[in-house]
Design an enzyme around this catalytic site. Structure first.
Site, mmCIF file in Angstrom:
data_model
loop_
_atom_site.group_PDB
_atom_site.id
_atom_site.type_symbol
_atom_site.label_atom_id
_atom_site.label_comp_id
_atom_site.label_asym_id
_atom_site.label_seq_id
_atom_site.Cartn_x
_atom_site.Cartn_y
_atom_site.Cartn_z
ATOM 1 N N GLN A 1 -9.918 -4.037 -4.014
ATOM 2 C CA GLN A 1 -11.224 -3.499 -3.627
ATOM 3 C C GLN A 1 -12.234 -3.725 -4.750
ATOM 4 O OE1 GLN A 1 -12.085 -1.840 -0.584
ATOM 5 N NE2 GLN A 1 -14.097 -2.249 -1.450
ATOM 6 N N HIS B 1 -6.932 0.617 -6.776
ATOM 7 C CA HIS B 1 -7.206 -0.256 -5.627
ATOM 8 C C HIS B 1 -7.875 -1.530 -6.165
ATOM 9 C CE1 HIS B 1 -7.635 -1.470 -1.619
ATOM 10 N NE2 HIS B 1 -8.457 -0.568 -1.133
ATOM 11 N N ARG C 1 0.890 -1.177 0.000
ATOM 12 C CA ARG C 1 0.000 0.000 0.000
ATOM 13 C C ARG C 1 0.916 1.211 0.000
ATOM 14 N NH1 ARG C 1 -5.432 1.425 3.323
ATOM 15 N NH2 ARG C 1 -6.156 0.014 1.699
ATOM 16 N N ASP D 1 -17.010 7.068 -2.799
ATOM 17 C CA ASP D 1 -15.775 6.954 -2.020
ATOM 18 C C ASP D 1 -15.585 8.297 -1.309
ATOM 19 O OD1 ASP D 1 -13.236 6.298 -1.029
ATOM 20 O OD2 ASP D 1 -12.235 6.290 -2.990
ATOM 21 N N CYS E 1 -16.308 1.552 -0.482
ATOM 22 C CA CYS E 1 -15.135 0.757 -0.102
ATOM 23 C C CYS E 1 -14.886 0.797 1.403
ATOM 24 C CB CYS E 1 -13.904 1.279 -0.838
ATOM 25 S SG CYS E 1 -13.675 3.069 -0.641
ATOM 26 N N ARG F 1 -13.592 -8.892 0.765
ATOM 27 C CA ARG F 1 -12.148 -8.637 0.607
ATOM 28 C C ARG F 1 -11.376 -9.873 1.070
ATOM 29 N NH1 ARG F 1 -10.120 -3.390 0.798
ATOM 30 N NH2 ARG F 1 -8.141 -4.460 0.384
HETATM 31 N N1 CP Z 1 -11.316 -0.289 1.793
HETATM 32 C C1 CP Z 1 -10.066 -0.310 2.320
HETATM 33 O O1 CP Z 1 -9.085 -0.542 1.634
HETATM 34 O O2 CP Z 1 -10.032 -0.091 3.662
HETATM 35 P P1 CP Z 1 -8.725 0.133 4.537
HETATM 36 O O3 CP Z 1 -8.156 1.473 4.213
HETATM 37 O O4 CP Z 1 -9.243 0.073 5.956
HETATM 38 O O5 CP Z 1 -7.742 -0.966 4.260
HETATM 39 N N1 NVA Z 2 -9.793 6.694 -2.009
HETATM 40 C C1 NVA Z 2 -9.594 6.262 -0.649
HETATM 41 C C2 NVA Z 2 -9.815 4.778 -0.530
HETATM 42 C C3 NVA Z 2 -9.663 4.212 0.856
HETATM 43 C C4 NVA Z 2 -9.836 2.729 0.893
HETATM 44 C C5 NVA Z 2 -8.188 6.636 -0.207
HETATM 45 O O1 NVA Z 2 -7.249 6.485 -1.002
HETATM 46 O O2 NVA Z 2 -8.027 7.092 0.924
#
Ligand code: CP
Ligand code: NVA
Length: 310
Positions: A132, A129, A102, A225, A265, A293
């Protein structure tokens, strides 16, 4: 499986999704059948940003499959002291069987994948992502019994990692996506045109409109989102003002099909991009998405680690 890494979704073909979803069904229905499937295997998880779902679902998936996951943050590793992504990738490949990352900069994931001899999975970047979106489309298929021919409307900030992955996924799976967003908040034009091109073969259409109600017309699913993604906290005030008329509330949700589901998400910023009564609606699928997930990623780990293509 025809791919080594999962970085955008572009690397996946429709038959890969079929294989993945079929295995996900098996794993979800009969998890005990797979309890030793990854015994002795290790997943390294690099987190440059916070996470609840991604961390817990990947770690739990490895535990359930009999393997192990290691949480690595730049703060506690040499990455935070200047060791390069390339060196990190080469070293981790000597220890572990897969890497999940990440990261802020999508380019770092591409380097990680290019320099690792083991599979690399995108656990969120500024660009995409994919895990997701796979869990989301798996959830949509569970709810509607099919994917091809459905319409998903995405309302809010269209320039997010999640929106991009939903566009790529929709193109592969035949789900049309209409993005309703203000000027300046549209998805990367290259993603939109790639999806439109691929959609010619699956019948899916991809549009960007300035009117939330128009995006929602005939939608089988409504998605949103957060308005300020991780790393954009300083822009919060401007974003709240720019995106205010794109909130998903019951008035908007009621304009989708009567059996439309609500998707997000998570985490949700209740009262901003979505109201409480929509997140908690009887047709909200948010907890199923979060649960899936775990199942989809367990299937992905099994396929990538057990059928390594290089
Ligand atoms: N949806 C998602 O990726 O959640 P987190 O940021 O909690 O991992
Ligand atoms: N677009 C959001 C998604 C979180 C799962 C972010 O990047 O924070």
């Amino acid at each position: 499986m025809t791919f080594k890494d999962l970085i955008t979704l572009k690397e996946i073909a429709a038959h890969d999704v079929d294989e993945l979803f079929h295995l996900t069904e098996e794993l979800k229905a009969r998890p005990w059948m797979f309890s030793g499937a990854l015994t002795g295997k290790t997943l390294a998880m690099i987190f440059e940003k916070p996470s609840t779902r991604t961390r817990v679902s990947f770690e739990t998936a490895m535990t359930r499959l009999g393997g192990h996951a290691i949480y690595l943050s730049p703060k506690d590793t040499q990455l935070g002291r200047g060791e390069t992504v390339t060196d990190t990738a080469r070293v981790l490949s000597r220890y572990v069987d897969a890497v999940m990352g990440r990261v802020f900069d999508h380019g770092d994931l591409e380097t990680l994948a290019a320099e690792s001899s083991v599979p690399v999975i995108n656990g969120l970047s500024d660009y995409g992502h994919p895990c997701q979106a796979l869990a989301d489309y798996y959830t949509l298929r569970e709810k509607k019994g099919r994917l091809a021919g459905l319409k998903l409307s995405y309302v809010g900030d269209g320039k997010t990692n999640v929106c991009h992955s939903l566009l790529y996924g929709g193109a592969i799976m035949g789900v049309s996506v209409a993005v309703g967003c203000p000027e300046g908040y549209g998805p990367d034009p290259e993603v939109l045109s790639y999806a439109s091109e691929l959609g010619r073969s699956t019948g899916a259409r991809f549009t960007e409109v300035r009117d939330a109600a128009k995006a929602v017309e005939g939608a089988d699913a409504m998605y949103t989102d957060v308005w300020s993604s991780m790393g954009q906290e300083d822009e919060k005030k401007k974003r709240l003002s720019d995106l205010g008329s794109f909130q998903v509330n019951t008035a908007l949700f009621d304009q989708a099909k009567p059996d439309a589901i609500f998707m997000h998400c998570l985490p949700a910023h209740r009262g901003e991009e979505v109201t409480d009564n929509v997140v908690d609606h009887a047709r909200s699928a948010v907890l199923d998405e979060a649960e899936n997930r775990l199942h989809v990623q367990a299937a992905l780990l099994l396929l990538l680690i057990r059928s390594r293509v290089r």
